[in-house]
Design an enzyme around this catalytic site. Structure first.
Site, mmCIF file in Angstrom:
data_model
loop_
_atom_site.group_PDB
_atom_site.id
_atom_site.type_symbol
_atom_site.label_atom_id
_atom_site.label_comp_id
_atom_site.label_asym_id
_atom_site.label_seq_id
_atom_site.Cartn_x
_atom_site.Cartn_y
_atom_site.Cartn_z
ATOM 1 N N ASP A 82 0.851 -1.195 0.000
ATOM 2 C CA ASP A 82 0.000 0.000 0.000
ATOM 3 C C ASP A 82 0.893 1.254 0.000
ATOM 4 O O ASP A 82 1.810 1.364 0.828
ATOM 5 C CB ASP A 82 -0.866 -0.049 1.276
ATOM 6 C CG ASP A 82 -1.980 0.969 1.289
ATOM 7 O OD1 ASP A 82 -2.413 1.392 0.211
ATOM 8 O OD2 ASP A 82 -2.429 1.311 2.413
ATOM 9 N N SER A 216 -12.925 4.071 4.425
ATOM 10 C CA SER A 216 -13.587 3.565 5.631
ATOM 11 C C SER A 216 -14.879 4.346 5.869
ATOM 12 O O SER A 216 -14.945 5.549 5.602
ATOM 13 C CB SER A 216 -12.672 3.722 6.853
ATOM 14 O OG SER A 216 -11.732 2.666 6.906
#
Ligand code: G3H
Ligand code: 13P
Ligand code: ZN
Length: 311
Positions: A82, A216
């Site tokens: 990532d 999120s």
């Protein structure tokens, strides 16, 4: 069963109008929770490792745990770097056995981003590894890079064809108003994502997998529980689930989730310490934290990503 690339996952997700969850891993409990939830829901899943996670847990441990999770869960997994900041970290992950890396050149000029991303793609593709690039910058904090809210840059759709064709990148992270961390929108404001930009991008690069970072939902129930147990996350606010479902039904094939894992673990641990202050065996609170992450991942797969029963 094995570590696999995201190629097939994205192809099926694009055609099926769903997205794959890419969950950040930092320790054994998180890996177990994600992979058990994915196996139970018969869902593909991506485990992703930030530079901070590599520093915290060490690449060798995370790799070994990912292989253990494949054996234990019986499903294929993709292991992804990532926000790789430079060629060297991407090379280290490719050489170490990752199946996917992100080279995040979004803080460079367009030309430098193309050159860096192409260099990583050339190295990765020769070794059977896929690459995610990024155009546009998100607000929030990722590793040591801090971008203030209001200073983010939405992806310019007119740049995507040139970027994809000149780099050979396999997927593209774009900026349409999501941001990293638990404070994505100011309280009292209406959350807004630039779906028009996403739409325009997918017209210009049809059937190309798009990635959404900072995705999120900052699950309100978890925030409420943390605050009820002595935490201080009063203004935390995430992306509404219906917006993520809409993105998943469009060209978005990968949805990145880290903050919700942090919240799930913290809510579980705070609850244990509030209700049972005598607990001092780490298994007493880490098992509860692991259960919370498993429940959260199951919820995402079934109600947000739409990836259940696609294996
Ligand atoms: O995009 C950033 C991820 O949430 C990773 O966070 O660098 O603190 O591990 P980290
Ligand atoms: P969140 O902070 O919204 O979980 O985003 C995580 C992410 O984008 C990791 O790359
Ligand atoms: Zn990110």
């Amino acid at each position: 069963m094995a570590l696999v690339t995201t190629k097939e996952m994205f192809k099926k997700a694009y055609a099926g109008g769903y997205a794959i969850g890419a969950f950040n891993i930092n320790n054994m409990e998180i890996i177990q929770a994600i992979t058990e939830a994915a196996a139970e829901a018969k869902s593909p899943v991506i485990l992703q490792v930030s530079a901070g996670a590599r520093k915290y847990a060490k690449q060798e441990y995370l790799l070994a745990l990912a292989h253990a999770a494949i054996k234990d869960s019986g499903i294929d997994l993709a292991l992804h770097l990532d926000h790789g900041a430079d060629f060297e970290i991407c090379k280290a992950c490719i050489d170490g056995g990752f199946t996917s890396v992100m080279i995040d050149g979004s803080h460079h000029s367009f030309e430098d981003n193309i050159a860096l991303t192409k260099k990583v793609c050339d190295y990765a593709h020769e070794r059977g590894v896929v690459v995610e690039g990024e155009l546009g910058t998100l607000a929030g904090v990722e590793d040591d890079v801090v971008v203030e809210a209001g200073k983010e840059l939405f992806t310019d759709p007119s740049q995507v064809e040139e970027f994809v064709s000149k780099t050979g990148v396999d997927s593209l992270a774009i900026a349409i108003g999501t941001s990293h961390g638990a404070y994505k929108f100011k309280p009292g404001t209406t959350p807004h994502l630039r779906f028009d930009i996403l739409e325009e991008i997918s017209k210009r690069i049809p059937e190309f997998p798009i990635v959404l970072h900072g995705a999120s939902s900052v699950v309100p129930e978890l925030v409420a529980e943390i605050n009820a147990c002595g935490g201080k996350l009063d203004d935390a606010l995430g992306i509404p689930e219906e917006m993520l479902r809409k993105a998943a039904s469009m060209a978005v094939c990968k949805i990145n989730i880290d903050s919700d894992i942090r919240l799930a673990m913290t809510a579980g641990i705070r609850r244990v310490f509030k209700n049972s202050p005598e607990v001092f065996d780490p298994r007493g609170y880490l098992s509860v934290a692991r259960d919370e992450v498993r429940k959260m991942v199951t919820h995402k797969i079934n109600n947000v990503l739409g990836s259940a029963n696609t294996l």
